[in-house]
Design an enzyme around this catalytic site. Structure first.
Site, PDB file in Angstrom:
ATOM      1  N   GLY A   1       0.841  -1.187   0.000  1.00  0.00           N
ATOM      2  CA  GLY A   1       0.000   0.000   0.000  1.00  0.00           C
ATOM      3  C   GLY A   1       0.872   1.231   0.000  1.00  0.00           C
ATOM      4  O   GLY A   1       2.032   1.181   0.443  1.00  0.00           O
TER       5      GLY A   1
ATOM      6  N   GLN B   1       2.948  10.291   0.858  1.00  0.00           N
ATOM      7  CA  GLN B   1       4.284   9.696   1.003  1.00  0.00           C
ATOM      8  C   GLN B   1       5.230  10.131  -0.111  1.00  0.00           C
ATOM      9  O   GLN B   1       6.442  10.000   0.022  1.00  0.00           O
ATOM     10  CB  GLN B   1       4.199   8.158   1.051  1.00  0.00           C
ATOM     11  CG  GLN B   1       3.523   7.652   2.325  1.00  0.00           C
ATOM     12  CD  GLN B   1       3.506   6.139   2.374  1.00  0.00           C
ATOM     13  OE1 GLN B   1       2.588   5.518   1.870  1.00  0.00           O
ATOM     14  NE2 GLN B   1       4.535   5.546   2.949  1.00  0.00           N
TER      15      GLN B   1
ATOM     16  N   CYS C   1       6.520   0.518   7.401  1.00  0.00           N
ATOM     17  CA  CYS C   1       6.047   1.580   6.522  1.00  0.00           C
ATOM     18  C   CYS C   1       7.201   2.046   5.643  1.00  0.00           C
ATOM     19  O   CYS C   1       8.320   2.188   6.129  1.00  0.00           O
ATOM     20  CB  CYS C   1       5.528   2.744   7.372  1.00  0.00           C
ATOM     21  SG  CYS C   1       4.941   4.141   6.409  1.00  0.00           S
ATOM     22  N   LEU C   2       6.903   2.285   4.367  1.00  0.00           N
ATOM     23  CA  LEU C   2       7.940   2.766   3.451  1.00  0.00           C
ATOM     24  C   LEU C   2       8.529   4.083   3.947  1.00  0.00           C
ATOM     25  O   LEU C   2       9.675   4.400   3.654  1.00  0.00           O
ATOM     26  CB  LEU C   2       7.359   2.969   2.047  1.00  0.00           C
ATOM     27  CG  LEU C   2       6.713   1.752   1.376  1.00  0.00           C
ATOM     28  CD1 LEU C   2       6.174   2.125   0.009  1.00  0.00           C
ATOM     29  CD2 LEU C   2       7.695   0.603   1.285  1.00  0.00           C
TER      30      LEU C   2
ATOM     31  N   HIS D   1      -4.074   1.661   7.826  1.00  0.00           N
ATOM     32  CA  HIS D   1      -2.722   2.236   7.795  1.00  0.00           C
ATOM     33  C   HIS D   1      -2.624   3.346   6.738  1.00  0.00           C
ATOM     34  O   HIS D   1      -2.113   4.435   7.012  1.00  0.00           O
ATOM     35  CB  HIS D   1      -1.717   1.105   7.520  1.00  0.00           C
ATOM     36  CG  HIS D   1      -0.289   1.536   7.405  1.00  0.00           C
ATOM     37  ND1 HIS D   1       0.688   1.102   8.278  1.00  0.00           N
ATOM     38  CD2 HIS D   1       0.344   2.356   6.525  1.00  0.00           C
ATOM     39  CE1 HIS D   1       1.853   1.662   7.930  1.00  0.00           C
ATOM     40  NE2 HIS D   1       1.668   2.406   6.871  1.00  0.00           N
ATOM     41  N   GLU D   2      -3.133   3.064   5.531  1.00  0.00           N
ATOM     42  CA  GLU D   2      -2.992   4.036   4.437  1.00  0.00           C
ATOM     43  C   GLU D   2      -3.884   5.259   4.645  1.00  0.00           C
ATOM     44  O   GLU D   2      -3.478   6.382   4.348  1.00  0.00           O
ATOM     45  CB  GLU D   2      -3.288   3.378   3.079  1.00  0.00           C
ATOM     46  CG  GLU D   2      -2.361   2.211   2.708  1.00  0.00           C
ATOM     47  CD  GLU D   2      -0.878   2.530   2.800  1.00  0.00           C
ATOM     48  OE1 GLU D   2      -0.496   3.702   2.640  1.00  0.00           O
ATOM     49  OE2 GLU D   2      -0.090   1.594   3.059  1.00  0.00           O
TER      50      GLU D   2
ATOM     51  N   HIS E   1      -2.346   7.803   6.825  1.00  0.00           N
ATOM     52  CA  HIS E   1      -1.386   8.699   6.155  1.00  0.00           C
ATOM     53  C   HIS E   1      -2.067   9.974   5.660  1.00  0.00           C
ATOM     54  O   HIS E   1      -1.472  11.047   5.666  1.00  0.00           O
ATOM     55  CB  HIS E   1      -0.744   8.014   4.942  1.00  0.00           C
ATOM     56  CG  HIS E   1       0.437   7.149   5.276  1.00  0.00           C
ATOM     57  ND1 HIS E   1       1.601   7.653   5.813  1.00  0.00           N
ATOM     58  CD2 HIS E   1       0.645   5.823   5.113  1.00  0.00           C
ATOM     59  CE1 HIS E   1       2.466   6.660   5.972  1.00  0.00           C
ATOM     60  NE2 HIS E   1       1.914   5.534   5.563  1.00  0.00           N
TER      61      HIS E   1
HETATM   62 ZN    ZN Z   1       2.859   3.705   5.675  1.00  0.00          ZN
END
Ligand code: ZN
Length: 158
Positions: free
Chosen positions: A49, A54, A93-94, A135-136, A139
């Site tokens: 995701g 991000q 997380c990225l 989670h997304e 963000h």
């Molecule tokens: Zn993330």
């Protein structure tokens, strides 16, 4: 399409609350390019995701790999109901490279979002998908999983 650099914590841009897309914006060519770039970035970074903020775009758009390498775009996603039951989820997380931890998430959620064609869709997500959507969507509100971690974990590097 191109892979773009992912912003990493503590970059303050990750804390900005993103704004909705208008129905007209969703079908514009620039938005299609943005979706392709996000998908490519998610692939390169090996994520399931990714959210537009991000890569520094503060608009309410997330990409979720719904399984079998099928990334889908969800515009203005909203959780409209959630299970009372919560589960322990081990997350990374990225935008927080090399960090993993346990987070409490709702076991299932109902999500309403617009498709890339601008149509409204409502669906229920369970299991891993429920966690990815929570989670997304966090963000988009400037929230990172590290804000909710109950315990950090060590995780074998992928
Ligand atoms: Zn993330």
């Amino acid at each position: 399409m191109s892979s773009l650099p992912v912003l990493t914590s503590p970059n303050a841009e990750l804390r900005i609350v993103s704004t909705d897309f208008s129905p007209e914006e969703i079908t514009q060519p620039e938005t299609k390019t943005l979706v392709k770039d996000l998908i490519e970035t998610m692939r390169v970074e090996i994520g399931i995701g990714i959210a537009a903020p991000q890569i520094g775009v503060h608009k309410r758009l997330i990409i979720v790999d719904v399984g079998n390498n099928q990334p889908q775009a969800f515009f203005n996603p909203k959780i409209t109901s959630k299970s009372f039951t919560k589960v322990d989820s081990e997350e990374g997380c990225l935008s927080v490279p090399g960090t993993f931890g346990m987070v409490k998430r709702h076991r299932s959620v109902t999500v309403t979002a617009l498709t890339p064609q601008g149509a409204s869709q409502t669906f229920r997500a369970d299991g891993l998908m429920a966690i990815v959507f929570q989670h997304e969507i966090d963000h988009l509100d400037g929230v990172l999983f590290i804000d909710k971690v109950t315990k950090y974990t060590t995780h074998p590097k992928l």
